[in-house]
Structure formats: structure tokens, C-alpha cells
Design a protein around this motif. Structure first.
Motif, mmCIF file in Angstrom:
data_model
loop_
_atom_site.group_PDB
_atom_site.id
_atom_site.type_symbol
_atom_site.label_atom_id
_atom_site.label_comp_id
_atom_site.label_asym_id
_atom_site.label_seq_id
_atom_site.Cartn_x
_atom_site.Cartn_y
_atom_site.Cartn_z
ATOM 1 N N ALA A 243 0.830 -1.211 0.000
ATOM 2 C CA ALA A 243 0.000 0.000 0.000
ATOM 3 C C ALA A 243 0.859 1.254 0.000
ATOM 4 O O ALA A 243 0.526 2.260 -0.652
ATOM 5 N N LYS A 244 1.975 1.221 0.719
ATOM 6 C CA LYS A 244 2.879 2.379 0.738
ATOM 7 C C LYS A 244 3.486 2.626 -0.636
ATOM 8 O O LYS A 244 3.686 3.776 -1.048
ATOM 9 N N LEU A 245 3.762 1.548 -1.345
ATOM 10 C CA LEU A 245 4.395 1.682 -2.664
ATOM 11 C C LEU A 245 3.440 2.249 -3.712
ATOM 12 O O LEU A 245 3.882 2.717 -4.765
ATOM 13 N N GLY A 250 -5.648 8.727 1.466
ATOM 14 C CA GLY A 250 -7.050 8.932 1.806
ATOM 15 C C GLY A 250 -7.958 7.795 1.387
ATOM 16 O O GLY A 250 -7.663 6.605 1.588
ATOM 17 N N VAL A 251 -9.088 8.155 0.752
ATOM 18 C CA VAL A 251 -10.113 7.181 0.363
ATOM 19 C C VAL A 251 -9.578 6.183 -0.651
ATOM 20 O O VAL A 251 -9.892 4.995 -0.603
ATOM 21 N N LEU A 252 -8.717 6.656 -1.584
ATOM 22 C CA LEU A 252 -8.172 5.760 -2.595
ATOM 23 C C LEU A 252 -7.318 4.661 -1.962
ATOM 24 O O LEU A 252 -7.393 3.489 -2.345
ATOM 25 N N LEU A 253 -6.496 5.045 -0.992
ATOM 26 C CA LEU A 253 -5.653 4.066 -0.309
ATOM 27 C C LEU A 253 -6.502 3.073 0.478
ATOM 28 O O LEU A 253 -6.258 1.865 0.444
ATOM 29 N N ARG A 254 -7.513 3.588 1.175
ATOM 30 C CA ARG A 254 -8.386 2.703 1.957
ATOM 31 C C ARG A 254 -9.105 1.706 1.055
ATOM 32 O O ARG A 254 -9.195 0.516 1.348
ATOM 33 N N ASN A 255 -9.641 2.188 -0.073
ATOM 34 C CA ASN A 255 -10.343 1.302 -1.009
ATOM 35 C C ASN A 255 -9.401 0.253 -1.597
ATOM 36 O O ASN A 255 -9.805 -0.895 -1.818
ATOM 37 N N TRP A 256 -8.156 0.648 -1.841
ATOM 38 C CA TRP A 256 -7.191 -0.314 -2.382
ATOM 39 C C TRP A 256 -6.931 -1.428 -1.379
ATOM 40 O O TRP A 256 -6.899 -2.615 -1.740
ATOM 41 N N VAL A 257 -6.725 -1.049 -0.116
ATOM 42 C CA VAL A 257 -6.474 -2.039 0.937
ATOM 43 C C VAL A 257 -7.692 -2.950 1.117
ATOM 44 O O VAL A 257 -7.554 -4.176 1.244
#
Length: 327
Positions: A243-245, A250-257
Motif C-alpha cells: 500500500a505504501k508503494l 485517503g479514500v483511494l488508499l483505503r479502497n485499495w487495501v
């Protein structure tokens, strides 16, 4: 999905298979005990009597005074060493059979006796139109089941149902060792009625000695579960690093996870289904539901371990970021 994630997914698969195998070993151990005990419990005792009373009269006595108590009898013949007469006034334990079934309460109520065979039974059999019959003199007993073959247990006996109106109940009680399972106080009263001394069967003594024999399997099952939990902790750590890479926020990172996590949960669920199908045909379980419950519970525990790890890592990152902002 990279190779590290694929490799780590083998951990929950191996954990599922390991736990399923240990559960099978535990069930097989219990099945062996049940077969050796012929479905009786540790309360079982036996006695002998010189009474000339018929088995039928004995069963009437039990029906008259102990109809509200759960009783089961195994009458071991003194002369037909491999023959056992079975009677119960309740639903008996279902023993593992290779073919057919074990006795049900209705088998003791009618006028016809039925037979269940051990895998190594040596008795006169007659095959008629795909139906087997045990032939004893002029009597024919329909075979309704055959036990599974367990090398740890001597299974060369054959079992006949008996009841008040059945031909097997005509013999005299003195020709049998009376093995009785029920409440201890009831067994004592029955023995006193026949002026007999109670004895403890050998299988009960053996079970008392070996009752901790399943503990290693339980510990290995728990070890396999911890192994699976550890695998999901590593998977959660790997996804957090990925996820860091992505450099998302925000919301995009949360949805990706969330997307990666749900995919992982579905894959592990599929691995659990594969494990169920594989073990159902390659291992023994007294009930398939026990394997299903264990796999579902394990999957939930793995998911919880994954989510808690992600939550912990996110909180840890936030604690590191906050002091940096103050500077």
C-alpha cells in the motif's frame, strides 16, 4: 498477485489441511473407542447369572421397571463366542459402517431380528438377490450393515438385535454374559435383582488409561491454527507495505487495501472449500459437519487476525506521523 503473496497463501492452505487431518485423527480415535466399546459408555458394567429365565422375560422386567431410563444391553454368548445380542430402549450411538447402518430403536420392537457384521466376521452367510442373510440353523437374519475395518480393533464378531418378541430372546439368560449400559444406580439395582456381582469390562479400563491419548492431536491442531494465523499476519504486513508503494492517500488508499483484503479472504475461503472436498474423500470424520464448522471457524479467525494486524500497523504509522508534523 506477486510470488511472495502466492507463497504466503500456501500457509493457510497447509493450516487448513493440518487442522482437518488432526480432526480426522481425533474422530478416528473416538471411532476406534466406540467400535471397541460397541457403542457403550464408561458406565458400562457386566454380570453373569445362573438364572434360567429367558432373555425375553429379562427384557420385560427392564421395560416394566426401567422404561424411563436409558438402557442398552450386549449379551455375549458363552457358546457362540463371536455372537452378541443387542437391545436398547433408546436411540443407540451410530457406529461407522462401511455398508448399511447400525441398529435403530425399531429394530428391537418387532418380531424379526437383524444382523450387523464386523469386517472379519466368519459366519454362515447367504446371498439372495443382493441381500445378505446370516444363517444359524433354521433361522435367517437379514444383514442391515457392516462395520468399517479398523485394524486396531478386533472386529470378527457379529451382532443380532433382540427384543421381547424376537427369536433371539428365547434363549436362557444364564447362557450369556450380560453387558449393561445405563445410569450406575439402575445397573446396581438390576444386578441386585439377579443376585449378581458387577464387573468392569476391559474396554472401560483401557479407555480410562488412554483418555488423554487425543491431547497430542489437539495440540497439533492448535499449532496448525497458530501457523495459519501467523501466515495471515505476514500477508497483512505484506499488503500494508504494498500500500505504501502505491503512493495512494485517503479514500483511494483505503479502497485499495479493502479490495486487496477482500480478494485475499475470498481466496482463503476457496482454499477452505478445496480442503473440505479433499479431506472428505481422503479422511474419516464421524460427521462432516465437524469439519465444516472447524474450517469456517478457522477462516473467521484468520480473517480477524489479518484485520487486527492491518489495524495495528495503521495505528502505528499514525503515531509515527503525528510527531513528525509537530516538528
Amino acid at each position: 498477485m506477486n510470488f511472495k503473496k502466492i507463497f504466503l497463501l500456501f500457509i493457510p492452505l497447509l493450516a487448513f489441511l493440518g487442522m482437518g487431518t488432526m480432526l480426522s485423527n481425533i474422530d478416528s480415535g473416538h471411532a476406534d473407542e466406540l467400535l471397541e466399546a460397541h457403542g457403550l459408555t464408561n458406565n458400562t458394567r457386566y454380570f453373569r447369572t445362573s438364572n434360567n429365565e429367558s432373555i425375553s422375560s429379562f427384557l420385560r422386567y427392564l421395560d416394566k421397571y426401567y422404561a424411563n431410563h436409558q438402557l442398552q444391553l450386549h449379551l455375549d454368548s458363552k457358546y457362540e463366542k463371536k455372537q452378541v445380542l443387542v437391545w436398547a430402549n433408546h436411540t443407540v450411538k451410530s457406529l461407522p459402517t462401511e455398508e448399511g447402518r447400525y441398529f435403530s430403536p425399531d429394530d428391537f420392537k418387532g418380531k424379526v431380528s437383524f444382523a450387523v457384521l464386523g469386517p472379519a466376521t466368519n459366519v454362515n452367510l447367504l446371498d439372495v438377490q443382493n441381500n445378505k442373510y446370516v444363517v444359524l440353523g433354521q433361522n435367517y437374519y437379514s444383514v442391515i450393515g457392516e462395520f468399517k475395518d479398523y485394524p486396531q480393533v478386533e472386529m470378527d464378531k457379529y451382532y443380532l438385535s433382540t427384543g421381547v418378541d424376537q427369536p433371539t430372546a428365547k434363549d436362557q439368560l444364564k447362557n450369556y454374559r450380560i453387558v449393561i449400559d445405563g445410569a450406575p444406580n439402575v445397573i446396581e439395582r438390576v444386578a441386585q435383582h439377579y443376585h449378581a456381582r458387577l464387573h468392569v469390562p476391559s474396554f472401560v479400563k483401557k479407555h480410562h488409561r488412554d483418555r488423554w491419548s487425543v491431547v497430542p492431536y489437539i495440540l497439533m491442531l492448535l499449532g496448525a491454527m497458530l501457523f495459519g494465523i501467523g501466515g495471515n499476519v505476514l500477508l497483512a504486513t505484506l499488503i500494508k507495505r504494498q500500500a505504501k508503494l502505491t503512493h495512494l492517500h485517503g479514500v483511494l488508499l483505503r479502497n485499495w487495501v479493502i479490495n486487496q483484503s477482500v480478494r485475499l479472504f475470498l481466496i482463503e475461503g476457496a482454499l477452505g472449500i478445496f480442503t473440505y472436498i479433499f479431506l472428505k474423500y481422503h479422511a474419516f470424520y464421524s460427521a462432516d459437519s465437524s469439519l465444516v464448522i472447524m474450517l469456517i471457524a478457522s477462516w473467521i479467525i484468520f480473517v480477524v487476525a489479518f484485520c487486527m494486524t492491518v489495524y495495528f500497523l495503521v495505528r502505528k504509522d499514525r503515531k509515527i506521523v503525528k510527531p513528525a508534523k509537530r516538528l
